[in-house]
Scaffold this motif. Structure first.
Motif, short mmCIF file in Angstrom:
data_model
loop_
_atom_site.label_atom_id
_atom_site.label_comp_id
_atom_site.label_asym_id
_atom_site.label_seq_id
_atom_site.Cartn_x
_atom_site.Cartn_y
_atom_site.Cartn_z
N LYS A 65 0.68 -1.19 0.10
CA LYS A 65 -0.08 0.02 0.03
C LYS A 65 0.65 1.18 -0.16
O LYS A 65 0.46 2.34 -0.81
N ALA A 66 2.09 1.19 0.56
CA ALA A 66 2.77 2.29 0.60
C ALA A 66 3.80 2.34 -0.81
O ALA A 66 4.86 3.04 -0.71
N LYS A 67 3.45 1.81 -1.50
CA LYS A 67 4.32 1.57 -2.99
C LYS A 67 5.75 1.21 -2.90
O LYS A 67 6.40 1.72 -3.33
N LYS A 68 5.89 0.19 -1.93
CA LYS A 68 7.22 -0.43 -1.93
C LYS A 68 7.08 -1.91 -2.30
O LYS A 68 5.90 -2.55 -1.96
N SER A 69 7.99 -2.87 -2.50
CA SER A 69 8.14 -3.99 -2.69
C SER A 69 8.38 -4.77 -1.54
O SER A 69 9.19 -4.48 -0.47
N PHE A 70 7.83 -6.13 -1.25
CA PHE A 70 7.84 -6.93 -0.18
C PHE A 70 8.09 -8.14 -0.92
O PHE A 70 7.20 -9.00 -1.40
N VAL A 71 9.46 -8.90 -0.88
CA VAL A 71 9.49 -10.22 -1.34
C VAL A 71 10.15 -11.16 -0.21
O VAL A 71 11.27 -10.67 0.55
N ILE A 72 9.75 -12.35 -0.36
CA ILE A 72 10.25 -13.39 0.60
C ILE A 72 10.92 -14.24 -0.18
O ILE A 72 10.46 -14.94 -1.34
N THR A 73 12.12 -14.79 0.27
CA THR A 73 12.93 -15.86 -0.35
C THR A 73 13.04 -17.24 0.42
O THR A 73 13.08 -17.01 1.90
N ALA A 74 12.34 -18.15 -0.12
CA ALA A 74 12.37 -19.33 0.69
C ALA A 74 12.57 -20.42 -0.33
O ALA A 74 12.36 -20.59 -1.65
N ASN A 75 12.86 -21.80 0.27
CA ASN A 75 13.04 -22.77 -0.63
C ASN A 75 12.21 -24.12 0.00
O ASN A 75 11.66 -23.78 1.18
N ASN A 76 12.06 -25.05 -0.72
CA ASN A 76 11.39 -26.15 -0.18
C ASN A 76 9.81 -26.08 0.05
O ASN A 76 9.20 -26.53 0.87
N ILE A 77 9.44 -25.15 -0.64
CA ILE A 77 7.91 -24.98 -0.68
C ILE A 77 7.30 -25.01 -1.99
O ILE A 77 7.90 -25.08 -2.68
N ASP A 78 5.90 -25.35 -1.92
CA ASP A 78 5.33 -25.38 -3.57
C ASP A 78 4.89 -23.82 -3.70
O ASP A 78 3.83 -23.34 -3.10
N PHE A 79 5.81 -23.37 -4.83
CA PHE A 79 5.47 -21.93 -5.26
C PHE A 79 4.09 -21.76 -5.81
O PHE A 79 3.51 -20.70 -5.76
N ASN A 80 3.43 -22.62 -6.33
CA ASN A 80 2.17 -22.91 -6.97
C ASN A 80 1.02 -22.62 -5.84
O ASN A 80 -0.04 -21.93 -6.11
N ALA A 81 1.34 -22.88 -4.54
CA ALA A 81 0.36 -22.80 -3.45
C ALA A 81 0.46 -21.44 -2.69
O ALA A 81 -0.45 -21.10 -1.89
N VAL A 82 1.45 -20.76 -3.20
CA VAL A 82 1.57 -19.17 -2.29
C VAL A 82 0.31 -18.43 -2.83
O VAL A 82 0.13 -18.40 -3.87
N PRO A 83 -0.32 -17.88 -1.90
CA PRO A 83 -1.45 -16.96 -2.01
C PRO A 83 -0.82 -15.84 -2.97
O PRO A 83 0.38 -15.20 -2.97
N SER A 84 -1.90 -14.99 -3.85
CA SER A 84 -1.40 -14.07 -4.80
C SER A 84 -1.01 -12.86 -4.15
O SER A 84 -0.27 -11.97 -4.63
N LYS A 85 -1.26 -12.60 -3.17
CA LYS A 85 -0.89 -11.43 -2.04
C LYS A 85 0.80 -11.36 -2.11
O LYS A 85 0.90 -10.24 -1.37
N LEU A 86 1.14 -12.56 -1.80
CA LEU A 86 2.56 -12.58 -1.48
C LEU A 86 3.49 -12.91 -2.58
O LEU A 86 2.96 -13.43 -3.64
N THR A 87 4.69 -12.41 -2.69
CA THR A 87 5.59 -12.66 -3.73
C THR A 87 6.76 -13.39 -2.99
O THR A 87 7.50 -12.86 -2.09
N VAL A 88 6.87 -14.74 -3.23
CA VAL A 88 7.94 -15.69 -2.69
C VAL A 88 8.80 -16.32 -3.90
O VAL A 88 8.20 -16.57 -4.87
N VAL A 89 10.14 -16.02 -3.74
CA VAL A 89 11.01 -16.67 -4.87
C VAL A 89 12.11 -17.39 -4.11
O VAL A 89 12.33 -17.35 -3.05
N PRO A 90 12.73 -18.16 -5.05
CA PRO A 90 13.69 -19.29 -4.52
C PRO A 90 15.07 -18.55 -4.51
O PRO A 90 15.92 -19.30 -3.98
#
Length: 110
Positions: A65-90
């Motif tokens: 909402k503050a016009k800034k990016s919020f990205v989470i890095t993680a592995n060993n998860i199903d990226f297709n199951a991540v909610p669209s409100k979150l940005t998760v990359v490996p």
């Protein structure tokens, strides 16, 4: 908690191992990070699951909402199951690429 700043981006790593304490610490110290793009680096923690990652959703919404990016890095998860409100990359490289693309989109008015 380890905090690294490069330009407009802050990368936060959990160095203690306790996920709940890490989330609480970020939430309480949010005001110090709110003016920057954020990368939450969970790569060292191979036991992090999707349920824990979803706990970052309120912070992600607030940050975007503050016009800034919020990205989470993680592995060993199903990226297709991540909610669209979150940005998760490996990887951190992908996190920086996402932030760069979102910065360009904001500059263009999208």
């Amino acid at each position: 908690m380890k905090v690294d700043q490069k330009g407009h981006t802050i990368t936060i790593k959990n160095t203690e191992g306790d996920f709940t304490a890490f989330l609480m610490k970020i939430t309480h110290q949010y005001k110090t990070f709110e003016g920057h793009n954020l990368i939450i680096d969970l790569l060292p923690h191979t036991n992090v699951d999707l349920k824990q990652i979803v706990l970052f959703t309120p912070l992600s919404k607030q940050h975007k909402k503050a016009k800034k990016s919020f990205v989470i890095t993680a592995n060993n998860i199903d990226f297709n199951a991540v909610p669209s409100k979150l940005t998760v990359v490996p990887s951190l490289l992908e996190a920086h690429d996402i932030i760069e693309m979102e910065e360009i989109e904001r500059d263009l008015g999208f």
